[in-house]
Design an enzyme around this catalytic site. Structure first.
Site, PDB file in Angstrom:
ATOM      1  N   ILE A  90      11.622  -4.144  41.907  1.00 19.51           N
ATOM      2  CA  ILE A  90      12.669  -6.072  41.160  1.00 19.51           C
ATOM      3  C   ILE A  90      12.958  -5.920  39.525  1.00 19.51           C
ATOM      4  O   ILE A  90      14.064  -6.007  39.315  1.00 19.51           O
ATOM      5  CB  ILE A  90      11.755  -6.969  41.089  1.00 19.51           C
ATOM      6  CG1 ILE A  90      11.266  -7.642  43.118  1.00 19.51           C
ATOM      7  CG2 ILE A  90      12.681  -8.369  40.840  1.00 19.51           C
ATOM      8  CD1 ILE A  90      10.300  -8.485  42.749  1.00 19.51           C
ATOM      9  N   ASP A  93       3.867  -0.332  26.558  1.00 20.20           N
ATOM     10  CA  ASP A  93       2.587  -1.041  26.715  1.00 20.20           C
ATOM     11  C   ASP A  93       2.480  -2.115  26.769  1.00 20.20           C
ATOM     12  O   ASP A  93       1.820  -2.928  25.688  1.00 20.20           O
ATOM     13  CB  ASP A  93       1.237  -0.722  27.464  1.00 20.20           C
ATOM     14  CG  ASP A  93       0.145  -0.994  27.874  1.00 20.20           C
ATOM     15  OD1 ASP A  93       0.707  -2.553  28.404  1.00 20.20           O
ATOM     16  OD2 ASP A  93      -1.385  -0.407  28.099  1.00 20.20           O
ATOM     17  N   ASN A 112       9.429  -9.349  32.824  1.00 23.26           N
ATOM     18  CA  ASN A 112       9.463  -8.735  35.094  1.00 23.26           C
ATOM     19  C   ASN A 112       7.749  -7.679  34.636  1.00 23.26           C
ATOM     20  O   ASN A 112       7.286  -8.133  35.930  1.00 23.26           O
ATOM     21  CB  ASN A 112      10.162  -7.917  35.895  1.00 23.26           C
ATOM     22  CG  ASN A 112       9.932  -7.689  36.660  1.00 23.26           C
ATOM     23  OD1 ASN A 112       9.435  -8.148  37.892  1.00 23.26           O
ATOM     24  ND2 ASN A 112       9.791  -5.984  36.949  1.00 23.26           N
ATOM     25  N   TYR A 123      -4.565 -13.525  39.062  1.00 27.33           N
ATOM     26  CA  TYR A 123      -2.797 -13.332  39.629  1.00 27.33           C
ATOM     27  C   TYR A 123      -2.397 -14.401  39.884  1.00 27.33           C
ATOM     28  O   TYR A 123      -1.299 -14.416  38.618  1.00 27.33           O
ATOM     29  CB  TYR A 123      -2.518 -11.951  40.891  1.00 27.33           C
ATOM     30  CG  TYR A 123      -0.825 -11.960  41.074  1.00 27.33           C
ATOM     31  CD1 TYR A 123      -0.051 -11.355  40.109  1.00 27.33           C
ATOM     32  CD2 TYR A 123      -0.584 -12.531  41.948  1.00 27.33           C
ATOM     33  CE1 TYR A 123       0.932 -11.138  39.907  1.00 27.33           C
ATOM     34  CE2 TYR A 123       0.166 -11.984  42.605  1.00 27.33           C
ATOM     35  CZ  TYR A 123       1.604 -11.277  41.490  1.00 27.33           C
ATOM     36  OH  TYR A 123       3.051 -11.710  41.852  1.00 27.33           O
ATOM     37  N   LYS A 130       1.142 -16.652  37.800  1.00 28.85           N
ATOM     38  CA  LYS A 130       1.408 -16.633  38.290  1.00 28.85           C
ATOM     39  C   LYS A 130       2.450 -17.880  37.865  1.00 28.85           C
ATOM     40  O   LYS A 130       3.833 -18.813  37.318  1.00 28.85           O
ATOM     41  CB  LYS A 130       2.421 -15.926  39.785  1.00 28.85           C
ATOM     42  CG  LYS A 130       1.968 -14.194  39.371  1.00 28.85           C
ATOM     43  CD  LYS A 130       3.741 -13.911  38.391  1.00 28.85           C
ATOM     44  CE  LYS A 130       3.274 -12.628  37.675  1.00 28.85           C
ATOM     45  NZ  LYS A 130       4.110 -11.972  37.189  1.00 28.85           N
TER      46      LYS A 130
END
Length: 268
Positions: free
Chosen positions: A17, A63, A90, A155, A159
């Site tokens: 993406i 990083d 992203n 995760y 998000k």
């Protein structure tokens, strides 16, 4: 080369993406600064996009999960000079499996990249955008943000953080000329799922393309929206999460992701 539009910065731009956003922005005449950890990929992408679209393309090897990486990114963006028109945040990763079986360091690194880096870079670029009265911030969240998800708990929580952060920020930015949007893709045909085990391992799950995610995000921006679920499964998930009892949603998400984690070899 003459800059036709303001600088666009894309993190996590070496594939998937992020790369699709970089390609779209370069095609639109934006000079680019692309950020990721893999220097060889960044170098090749920068050369290809510059030649194809006649724009300046620089790259930053960093990083963003580390304070040093974030400082490198901030300093490099500042060193370019000029207006930062668009920022696409992203960079991120996921992980599948029961929390008790996953490494502490990897989970906390996920929080640092998916949450801390987003706040850090947002706070760095948004004041300048407000001062100029123009700019666009795009944060790539996930359809995982719509509900807690057992077996990918960290995760999904990161998000959700991104989504809520952007929705709140968009209200703060009202009337400033600066736009913010959270893109919430469902399963997408990139290397992300294969590497992380999130949304991997089931052939029947429909997958969006990276280019489709980018196109949907820009359409939503034109419509003045602050979040967009991209792909059929993401849109369905968003609706279900808004109408069904939370306990039922979490149970169903857990049952699915436990199977996905087992299929990918990330859970007992």
């Amino acid at each position: 080369m003459t800059r036709r539009r303001g600088l666009a910065v894309v993190t996590g731009a070496s594939s998937g993406i992020g790369l699709a956003f970089a390609e779209r922005l370069a095609a639109g005449g934006h000079p680019l600064m692309i950020v990721a950890r893999r220097e060889d990929r960044l170098r090749d992408i920068a050369q290809r996009l510059a030649e194809a679209h006649g724009v300046e393309v620089g790259f930053i090897v960093a990083d963003l999960a580390s304070p040093e990486g974030r400082a490198t990114c901030r300093d490099a963006v500042d060193a370019v000079g000029g207006e930062v028109d668009t920022v696409v945040l992203n960079a991120g990763f996921g992980g599948a499996g029961a929390i008790a079986t996953l490494g502490r360091a990897r989970q906390t690194e996920m929080v640092a990249l998916n949450c801390e880096a987003v706040v850090d870079l947002t706070c760095h670029v948004v004041p300048g955008m407000i001062a100029r009265g123009a700019g666009t911030l795009i944060v790539v969240s996930s359809a995982a943000a719509f509900q807690p998800i057992p077996y990918t708990a960290t995760y999904a929580a990161t998000k959700a953080f991104e989504l809520f952060f952007v929705e709140a920020l968009a209200t703060e930015l009202a009337g400033t000329g600066v736009r913010a949007i959270a893109a919430c893709p469902g399963p997408t045909a990139t290397e992300f799922g294969r590497v992380s085990g999130v949304s991997a391992g089931s052939r029947w799950i429909p997958r969006e393309t990276a280019a489709g995610v980018v196109a949907a995000t820009f359409r939503a921006l034109e419509q003045g929206r602050v979040r967009v679920a991209t792909g059929h499964l993401a849109r369905v998930t968003g609706v279900l999460a808004s109408v069904l009892p939370r306990r039922l949603i979490v149970w169903g998400a857990g049952a699915l992701h436990r199977k996905l984690a087992r299929d990918a070899g990330h859970s007992r």
